[in-house]
Design an enzyme around this catalytic site. Structure first.
Site, PDB file in Angstrom:
ATOM      1  CG  ASP A   1      -1.818  -0.703   1.200  1.00  0.00           C
ATOM      2  OD1 ASP A   1      -2.153  -1.572  -0.105  1.00  0.00           O
ATOM      3  OD2 ASP A   1      -2.201  -1.721   2.264  1.00  0.00           O
TER       4      ASP A   1
ATOM      5  CE1 TYR B   1      -3.001  -6.281  -0.738  1.00  0.00           C
ATOM      6  CE2 TYR B   1      -0.978  -4.661  -1.092  1.00  0.00           C
ATOM      7  CZ  TYR B   1      -2.373  -5.887  -1.017  1.00  0.00           C
ATOM      8  OH  TYR B   1      -3.712  -4.096  -0.491  1.00  0.00           O
TER       9      TYR B   1
ATOM     10  CD1 TRP C   1      -2.287 -11.011   5.827  1.00  0.00           C
ATOM     11  CD2 TRP C   1      -0.654  -9.256   4.610  1.00  0.00           C
ATOM     12  NE1 TRP C   1      -2.521  -9.946   5.806  1.00  0.00           N
ATOM     13  CE2 TRP C   1      -1.964  -8.907   5.969  1.00  0.00           C
ATOM     14  CE3 TRP C   1       0.745  -9.011   3.880  1.00  0.00           C
ATOM     15  CZ2 TRP C   1      -1.183  -7.550   6.187  1.00  0.00           C
ATOM     16  CZ3 TRP C   1       0.778  -7.647   4.492  1.00  0.00           C
ATOM     17  CH2 TRP C   1      -0.247  -6.690   4.963  1.00  0.00           C
TER      18      TRP C   1
END
Length: 696
Positions: A91, A135, A194
């Site tokens: 981010d 990601y 994640w």
């Protein structure tokens, strides 16, 4: 965690500013002691503790100075006893500064260089993780297979460094084995997932209590590990984490992961937690609650909270303990990001049918005199259809009433810690369902509908099932929810952000609620804005983003709650910026103090300002609350919890508030929520009680 077979905890909370926003700063002794205690507790439980740092927000990759900051920070963490680390570059902006552009071929190459250097500096620890900027598949440019960024990471990053991945999206509905195998070929290693399936920090009103789902058990063979990112509310993660642990065990333990069976097991176990007597001493600053008096204190609080949440004030509250059926309803109403539970789906289907078919009622004809109303087959077709709509509407109301009754029963829960975590979600849903019931009902009476303002479109946007209900309300042609007769008996409220057009109304409310007998508009008639300037104006000027307004179902503002994230900074700016402005409006009185008018008494305080510095240091944030006397306690509590949650998400670890000594009701409301009395305090010539709460 250890009890359920989980073995790793990663520390990377966004509300720890020294993890991300202020990553260059070392931890203070107090902060370091807390981290050291947490690391030691993990070690004693057999849990691997991983410290994550997120320097990507402002790092200069080619800067020796920034590299020293990073190394010094991680050296400090090693000194706390931590031997496992992660470095996050999620981010962030993918544009490098000119200095970095001259040093590195690409953004990915810069991250690889920094990560490899840190990995080697730390002695190549056995557990070291990397979170890329791309990601998930949705952020891979142009896709996973052809991403130059991911290819550079895969080739350049040391082969023993694990790479994290969230799946197809940031919050992935499904994660397939095939997608992970494709990723493996690019990263040249098995990734670590994640998983944000239960995360709820990205959307107001969202809560994910459903089971771990839509991940095949075979997926584990293609991974180096998997993390779950749970709800922000720790106490509400029983079902998410319990089912996740069973999913992790299923492949190695040799049993088939059956979502419905593990959900039933987890709900049954979690139900027992609701009956364990617990007060929220984790929220208290100081609490001396012995085993002998905890039940007595709890009973007193339950008695003060005995009124039902819903507008149906005559509704009987079942004071029996919550059952597994109750908890299943809770889970099904707040299920998963892209998947509702059965109860939520059924309710939505009923509401959509009623909304789509309301014309059956509004255009129907009464049966003719010759038709038998007891025999629908002989009635007019429109009347038959209208009776079907009425029947379904009655069923819909009954379904909503079950949810409201659950909210009432929840208030009797012995585990107040769990109650305080979940209450605002259930209360918000309860209130918004009453909006929907009235909206749908009035669609069948178009002549009674009036156009309303767009204030509802400015209210908070919700996620999950609550969001879908809210969208149903907004989509019904932006009509007013209630006719006048309904308004008199309704307790539906909306919490929304402050708008500049609210200032005059809020100033008026501030004035009227400033003294005990509510005749302050007469007392300060020569300068009616002076109280608002003293108690409210600085929040509008300095921090309008933390002002929340309470509207009733007439669109009438009946309360507000202001917050300041950093009290010390607020009071400094209050004195240096705000008081400078209002002193120009109110000159300091010079004549004999005995002859001062009420306005002059207040004006004098602008020239004798003393901030409560002790509290500013101890408690990061503070609140200022004003409510019309007609607002129910439960609505005030809901708004307080909502505001505290917003401050907590921004990094606050505590909050205080000053309450007039005469306002015993508001003081009782705050203390029943876990706030504790600190001291009496003289604030701007008024005697107030200082109370505070610790946020965890």
């Amino acid at each position: 965690m250890a009890k359920w077979g989980l073995n790793t905890y990663m520390y990377g909370p966004k509300d720890d500013e020294k993890h991300r926003a202020a990553w260059k700063q070392a931890y203070s002794k107090r902060e370091g002691d807390s981290l050291r205690t947490l690391i030691r507790a993990a070690e004693e439980s057999g849990i691997l503790f991983i410290y994550a740092i997120s320097p990507g927000v402002d790092i200069t990759y080619s800067s020796n100075r920034d590299m020293k900051f990073l190394k010094d920070k991680l050296d400090q963490i090693r000194g706390f006893g931590c031997n496992a680390f992660a470095i996050f570059f999620d981010d962030i902006d993918n544009v490098m500064c000119l200095q970095d552009q001259e040093e590195f071929e690409s953004f990915a190459a810069a991250q690889v260089a920094v990560t490899n250097e840190i990995y080697k500096y730390l002695g190549m620890p056995a557990n070291f993780l990397f979170c890329p900027t791309e990601y998930c598949a949705a952020r891979a440019d142009p896709n996973v297979k052809d991403s130059k960024y991911l290819a550079t990471i895969g080739i350049g990053l040391h082969s023993d460094i694990d790479i994290m991945w969230t799946g197809p999206k940031v919050v992935s509905n499904n994660i397939s084995v095939e997608s992970i195998l494709e990723l493996q070929s690019v990263l040249q290693r098995k990734p670590i997932i994640w998983d944000n399936i239960h995360a709820n920090d990205y959307e107001q009103g969202r809560l994910n209590l459903g089971p771990y789902d839509c991940r095949p058990a075979e997926l584990m063979e293609s991974l180096n590990g998997i993390f779950t990112n749970p709800n922000c509310e720790f106490e509400l993660n029983y079902v998410p984490i319990r089912t996740f642990s069973l999913w992790c065990q299923s492949k190695h333990a040799g049993f088939k992961y059956d979502v419905e069976k593990v959900l039933e097991q987890s709900i049954r176990e979690w139900t027992d937690e609701f009956s364990i007597p617990r007060l929220p001493d984790g929220y208290l600053l100081e609490a001396d609650l012995s085993d002998a008096n905890i039940n007595e204190d709890m009973d007193d609080e339950m008695q003060s909270d005995s009124r039902p949440i819903s507008p149906a004030n005559s509704m009987e509250t079942d004071k029996d303990e919550l059952t597994a059926k109750d908890i299943r309803l809770l889970v099904e109403l707040f299920y998963l990001p892209q998947k509702h539970g059965k109860a939520a789906n059924d309710l939505l289907a009923q509401a959509k049918w009623l909304k789509s078919n309301h014309m059956l009622v509004s255009s129907c004809r009464e049966p003719s005199n010759t038709a038998s109303t007891s025999n629908l087959e002989n009635c007019e077709p429109d009347y038959v259809a209208a009776k079907e709509w009425d029947k379904r509407f009655s069923k819909f109301r009954s379904t909503c009433q079950v949810i409201h009754q659950f909210g009432d029963r929840l208030m009797t829960c012995r585990n107040r810690v769990l109650l305080y975590e979940v209450y605002n979600y259930v209360a918000d849903l309860s209130g918004i369902l009453y909006h929907l019931i009235s909206r749908i009902h009035l669609l069948t009476n178009p002549e009674k509908l009036e156009k309303r303002s767009n204030s509802e479109s400015n209210s908070f946007r919700y996620g999950g099932f609550v969001g879908d209900i809210h969208r149903l309300i907004v989509s019904t042609e932006n009509y007013d929810e209630y006719e006048e007769s309904t308004l008199r008996n309704s307790n539906a409220y909306i919490i929304r952000p402050f708008l500049p057009s609210d200032k005059e109304t809020l100033y008026d409310l501030c004035l009227k609620t400033s003294i005990e007998n509510f005749n302050s508009d007469e007392i300060y008639k020569n300068a009616p804005g002076i109280i608002g300037d003293r108690d409210l104006g600085a929040y509008i000027y300095l921090h309008p983003e933390y002002i929340y307004v309470l509207e009733d179902d007439r669109d009438r503002i009946c309360g507000y709650l202001c917050g300041a994230l950093d009290s010390k900074q607020f009071y400094e700016r209050y004195e240096s910026e705000w008081l400078t402005q209002i002193r120009d409006r109110y000159p300091q009185p010079e004549n004999d103090i005995a002859s001062w008018t009420p306005e002059e008494i207040v004006a004098n305080t602008f020239y004798n300002f003393t901030p409560p510095t002790d509290v500013s240091v101890l408690y990061l944030s503070h609140l200022e609350a004003r409510f019309d006397p007609c607002v129910p306690d439960k609505i005030i509590k809901r708004m307080i919890r909502f505001t505290l949650e917003q401050l907590k998400l921004k990094g606050s670890y505590g909050a205080s508030t000053l309450i007039d000594l005469w306002n015993t009701n508001l003081r009782r409301i705050f203390t029943s929520m876990g706030f504790v009395d600190l001291q009496d305090y003289s604030w701007m010539s008024k005697q107030k009680s200082m109370i505070a709460i610790k946020l965890i």
